[in-house]
Design a protein around this motif. Sequence first.
Motif, PDB file in Angstrom:
ATOM      1  N   ARG A  15     -23.570  -0.362 -14.702  1.00 29.36           N
ATOM      2  CA  ARG A  15     -22.963   0.454 -13.873  1.00 29.36           C
ATOM      3  C   ARG A  15     -21.602  -0.192 -13.341  1.00 29.36           C
ATOM      4  O   ARG A  15     -21.255   0.351 -12.253  1.00 29.36           O
ATOM      5  CB  ARG A  15     -23.708   1.302 -12.604  1.00 29.36           C
ATOM      6  CG  ARG A  15     -24.873   1.810 -13.150  1.00 29.36           C
ATOM      7  CD  ARG A  15     -25.572   2.823 -11.956  1.00 29.36           C
ATOM      8  NE  ARG A  15     -25.638   1.785 -10.823  1.00 29.36           N
ATOM      9  CZ  ARG A  15     -26.049   2.330  -9.599  1.00 29.36           C
ATOM     10  NH1 ARG A  15     -25.728   3.587  -9.485  1.00 29.36           N
ATOM     11  NH2 ARG A  15     -26.242   1.398  -8.753  1.00 29.36           N
ATOM     12  N   VAL A  16     -21.004  -0.730 -14.252  1.00 26.87           N
ATOM     13  CA  VAL A  16     -19.453  -1.434 -13.889  1.00 26.87           C
ATOM     14  C   VAL A  16     -18.679  -0.786 -15.212  1.00 26.87           C
ATOM     15  O   VAL A  16     -19.246  -0.389 -16.174  1.00 26.87           O
ATOM     16  CB  VAL A  16     -19.558  -3.046 -13.840  1.00 26.87           C
ATOM     17  CG1 VAL A  16     -20.827  -3.456 -12.848  1.00 26.87           C
ATOM     18  CG2 VAL A  16     -20.229  -3.522 -15.112  1.00 26.87           C
ATOM     19  N   ASP A  17     -17.272  -1.147 -14.626  1.00 25.78           N
ATOM     20  CA  ASP A  17     -16.290  -1.101 -15.943  1.00 25.78           C
ATOM     21  C   ASP A  17     -15.913  -2.424 -16.529  1.00 25.78           C
ATOM     22  O   ASP A  17     -15.735  -3.306 -15.500  1.00 25.78           O
ATOM     23  CB  ASP A  17     -15.215  -0.345 -15.392  1.00 25.78           C
ATOM     24  CG  ASP A  17     -15.630   1.401 -15.073  1.00 25.78           C
ATOM     25  OD1 ASP A  17     -16.311   1.813 -15.749  1.00 25.78           O
ATOM     26  OD2 ASP A  17     -15.065   1.709 -13.960  1.00 25.78           O
ATOM     27  N   ILE A  18     -15.782  -2.597 -17.646  1.00 29.78           N
ATOM     28  CA  ILE A  18     -15.287  -3.851 -18.236  1.00 29.78           C
ATOM     29  C   ILE A  18     -14.127  -3.728 -19.035  1.00 29.78           C
ATOM     30  O   ILE A  18     -14.095  -2.806 -20.186  1.00 29.78           O
ATOM     31  CB  ILE A  18     -16.533  -4.677 -18.982  1.00 29.78           C
ATOM     32  CG1 ILE A  18     -17.931  -4.697 -18.097  1.00 29.78           C
ATOM     33  CG2 ILE A  18     -16.214  -5.729 -19.778  1.00 29.78           C
ATOM     34  CD1 ILE A  18     -18.873  -5.281 -18.768  1.00 29.78           C
ATOM     35  N   ASP A  19     -13.145  -4.208 -18.826  1.00 33.49           N
ATOM     36  CA  ASP A  19     -11.847  -4.524 -19.585  1.00 33.49           C
ATOM     37  C   ASP A  19     -11.653  -5.590 -20.236  1.00 33.49           C
ATOM     38  O   ASP A  19     -11.742  -6.681 -19.573  1.00 33.49           O
ATOM     39  CB  ASP A  19     -10.772  -3.847 -18.811  1.00 33.49           C
ATOM     40  CG  ASP A  19      -9.315  -4.008 -19.508  1.00 33.49           C
ATOM     41  OD1 ASP A  19      -9.162  -3.434 -20.599  1.00 33.49           O
ATOM     42  OD2 ASP A  19      -8.567  -5.005 -19.258  1.00 33.49           O
ATOM     43  N   ILE A  20     -11.336  -5.588 -21.775  1.00 28.52           N
ATOM     44  CA  ILE A  20     -11.248  -6.815 -22.458  1.00 28.52           C
ATOM     45  C   ILE A  20      -9.902  -6.707 -23.205  1.00 28.52           C
ATOM     46  O   ILE A  20      -9.675  -5.988 -23.706  1.00 28.52           O
ATOM     47  CB  ILE A  20     -12.397  -7.138 -23.574  1.00 28.52           C
ATOM     48  CG1 ILE A  20     -13.832  -7.178 -23.066  1.00 28.52           C
ATOM     49  CG2 ILE A  20     -12.087  -8.359 -24.450  1.00 28.52           C
ATOM     50  CD1 ILE A  20     -14.901  -7.225 -24.048  1.00 28.52           C
ATOM     51  N   GLU A  21      -8.871  -8.068 -22.637  1.00 29.37           N
ATOM     52  CA  GLU A  21      -7.706  -7.926 -23.164  1.00 29.37           C
ATOM     53  C   GLU A  21      -7.632  -9.290 -23.713  1.00 29.37           C
ATOM     54  O   GLU A  21      -7.798 -10.450 -23.522  1.00 29.37           O
ATOM     55  CB  GLU A  21      -6.811  -8.195 -21.948  1.00 29.37           C
ATOM     56  CG  GLU A  21      -5.120  -8.289 -22.360  1.00 29.37           C
ATOM     57  CD  GLU A  21      -4.205  -8.407 -21.089  1.00 29.37           C
ATOM     58  OE1 GLU A  21      -2.985  -8.467 -21.572  1.00 29.37           O
ATOM     59  OE2 GLU A  21      -4.690  -8.694 -20.249  1.00 29.37           O
ATOM     60  N   LYS A  22      -6.939  -9.011 -25.321  1.00 28.87           N
ATOM     61  CA  LYS A  22      -6.673 -10.429 -25.903  1.00 28.87           C
ATOM     62  C   LYS A  22      -5.365 -10.756 -25.502  1.00 28.87           C
ATOM     63  O   LYS A  22      -4.478 -10.135 -25.426  1.00 28.87           O
ATOM     64  CB  LYS A  22      -6.520  -9.836 -27.361  1.00 28.87           C
ATOM     65  CG  LYS A  22      -6.487 -11.155 -28.365  1.00 28.87           C
ATOM     66  CD  LYS A  22      -6.558 -10.780 -29.902  1.00 28.87           C
ATOM     67  CE  LYS A  22      -7.609 -10.140 -30.320  1.00 28.87           C
ATOM     68  NZ  LYS A  22      -7.268  -9.345 -31.818  1.00 28.87           N
ATOM     69  N   VAL A  23      -5.470 -12.352 -25.095  1.00 29.21           N
ATOM     70  CA  VAL A  23      -4.234 -12.805 -24.438  1.00 29.21           C
ATOM     71  C   VAL A  23      -3.341 -13.616 -25.540  1.00 29.21           C
ATOM     72  O   VAL A  23      -2.415 -14.068 -25.384  1.00 29.21           O
ATOM     73  CB  VAL A  23      -4.350 -13.655 -23.362  1.00 29.21           C
ATOM     74  CG1 VAL A  23      -4.594 -12.535 -22.341  1.00 29.21           C
ATOM     75  CG2 VAL A  23      -5.416 -14.519 -23.261  1.00 29.21           C
ATOM     76  N   THR A  24      -4.149 -14.321 -26.507  1.00 27.02           N
ATOM     77  CA  THR A  24      -3.740 -15.377 -27.463  1.00 27.02           C
ATOM     78  C   THR A  24      -4.658 -15.295 -28.584  1.00 27.02           C
ATOM     79  O   THR A  24      -5.509 -14.841 -28.827  1.00 27.02           O
ATOM     80  CB  THR A  24      -3.945 -16.771 -26.836  1.00 27.02           C
ATOM     81  OG1 THR A  24      -3.319 -16.976 -25.737  1.00 27.02           O
ATOM     82  CG2 THR A  24      -3.307 -17.822 -27.866  1.00 27.02           C
ATOM     83  N   GLU A  25      -3.940 -15.639 -29.846  1.00 26.04           N
ATOM     84  CA  GLU A  25      -4.475 -15.516 -31.127  1.00 26.04           C
ATOM     85  C   GLU A  25      -3.653 -16.567 -32.213  1.00 26.04           C
ATOM     86  O   GLU A  25      -2.437 -16.403 -32.264  1.00 26.04           O
ATOM     87  CB  GLU A  25      -4.511 -14.096 -31.583  1.00 26.04           C
ATOM     88  CG  GLU A  25      -5.271 -14.032 -33.088  1.00 26.04           C
ATOM     89  CD  GLU A  25      -5.151 -12.715 -33.752  1.00 26.04           C
ATOM     90  OE1 GLU A  25      -5.889 -12.369 -34.655  1.00 26.04           O
ATOM     91  OE2 GLU A  25      -4.536 -11.698 -33.026  1.00 26.04           O
ATOM     92  N   PHE A  26      -4.597 -17.537 -32.733  1.00 31.13           N
ATOM     93  CA  PHE A  26      -4.035 -18.083 -33.739  1.00 31.13           C
ATOM     94  C   PHE A  26      -4.938 -18.077 -34.811  1.00 31.13           C
ATOM     95  O   PHE A  26      -6.185 -18.220 -34.890  1.00 31.13           O
ATOM     96  CB  PHE A  26      -4.318 -19.595 -33.207  1.00 31.13           C
ATOM     97  CG  PHE A  26      -3.232 -20.322 -32.183  1.00 31.13           C
ATOM     98  CD1 PHE A  26      -1.990 -20.351 -32.362  1.00 31.13           C
ATOM     99  CD2 PHE A  26      -3.842 -20.375 -30.792  1.00 31.13           C
ATOM    100  CE1 PHE A  26      -0.794 -20.700 -31.431  1.00 31.13           C
ATOM    101  CE2 PHE A  26      -2.739 -20.745 -29.778  1.00 31.13           C
ATOM    102  CZ  PHE A  26      -1.444 -21.045 -30.177  1.00 31.13           C
ATOM    103  N   ALA A  27      -4.322 -17.948 -35.929  1.00 33.61           N
ATOM    104  CA  ALA A  27      -5.095 -17.861 -37.451  1.00 33.61           C
ATOM    105  C   ALA A  27      -5.699 -19.239 -37.739  1.00 33.61           C
ATOM    106  O   ALA A  27      -5.197 -20.139 -37.351  1.00 33.61           O
ATOM    107  CB  ALA A  27      -4.096 -17.356 -38.502  1.00 33.61           C
ATOM    108  N   PRO A  28      -6.914 -19.306 -38.433  1.00 34.99           N
ATOM    109  CA  PRO A  28      -7.302 -20.348 -38.743  1.00 34.99           C
ATOM    110  C   PRO A  28      -6.520 -21.014 -40.027  1.00 34.99           C
ATOM    111  O   PRO A  28      -5.545 -20.325 -40.355  1.00 34.99           O
ATOM    112  CB  PRO A  28      -8.681 -20.018 -39.538  1.00 34.99           C
ATOM    113  CG  PRO A  28      -9.080 -18.501 -39.009  1.00 34.99           C
ATOM    114  CD  PRO A  28      -7.698 -18.014 -38.631  1.00 34.99           C
TER     115      PRO A  28
END
Length: 417
Positions: A321-334
């Motif tokens: 019974r909570v709210d969860i927000d996921i924000e992608k902040v960094t991405e490096f390709a393999p």
Amino acid sequence: MASTPALQVHSARLWDSLMALAQIGATDKGGVRRLALTELDRQARDLVCGWFREAGLKLRVDQIGNVFARREGSNPKLAAVATGSHIDTQPSGGKFDGNYGVLAGLEVVRSLNDAGLVTKRPIEVCIWTNEEGSRFTPVMMGSGVWAGAFSLEHAQQARDSAGMTVLEALRQIAYEGSVPCGPSTEHPSFHAYFEAHIEQGPVLEDANLPIGEVIGALGQRWFDVRIHGMDAHAGPTPMHLRKDAMLAAAAMVQEVNTIALSHSPYGRGTVGSLRVEPNSRNVIPGYVQCSVDFRHPELEGLIDMEARLRRFAEQLAAQNRVDIDIEKVTEFAPCKFSNSCLDAIRQSIKTFGLSSMPIVSGAGHDAVYVARQSPSAMIFIPCKDGISHNEIEDALPEHIEAGANVLLGAMVEMAQQ
């Protein structure tokens, strides 16, 4: 019995250079604190550039402060074979991270000079600006601008915690060069780029091997996860009626670990930061923010790890019974390194009679950005207990020598093409 190769590095000279550089910003615990574009960084750059000039190298500095030291070949029109790394450190850094790659490159040049050997292709040694990202972000700044990962203007306007920009700092230490960033007609992409580095992990030491053939680097995706529950008194609120953000966060931490383990052996999952509010002993936490760091050598693996995290978050939010927000902040390709460069490294390992293993880098390095423009690969050596980004970071002289010899052999092979 195999004969000893005629051309080898001068081990004691390389070690002495490393120890001399480590005096600039030396800490009481035996480490180094030398943040990018500070006065100490200027002193270190001046010292190493002085060594470059003494070795007969011609220097150029680009607009983000990258230094390129060139030993001309018999055919200067050919693209250079390059090596290098960085000399900025973490706030509590060590003597070898980055510094080894630059000074191993210098030792290659000194050894070629000692032997009177002129390669067909030019040899270049690079000092890349602000690899660590401790004072300014983005990390791997100099190589990133050179490779076109982000713009010069974006990097120059980055600010430190005191509000100073990269451009202001470059001018303050007199390392804002006039050479445009990136490959050019006069200085095209490298024919090959090699980077020698301590592993920064325990794999080689655990395997009792002196050399790692770095076949690539893990891709990375970083997230900020925000969990919104409800602050409530720890005593009167029954367990089944709570909206406990910390309870959800604990499950999230466990799931990150589970996801990474399911992608063995190279999957990585880390929750390294946790902020709890109101952070009071007798209040049920109503808000938690945590970081998630996923790493994998394949893009498909990263995609799966992210998808599983998001699916789990949806289920967890409903259950708790909570709210969860996921924000992608960094991405490096393999990153997959060049087969031709790896072949040269393996031939050099064989020539020197050393033992090695293929290995994937779990950390980011300048070579990852350089690989976008030029065939590239890395050479790893062990570090004591796998410890790096720490004042007690250490490496054995015999491993320092072995890695530099492998670098020497690989560069000479590619530079004679």
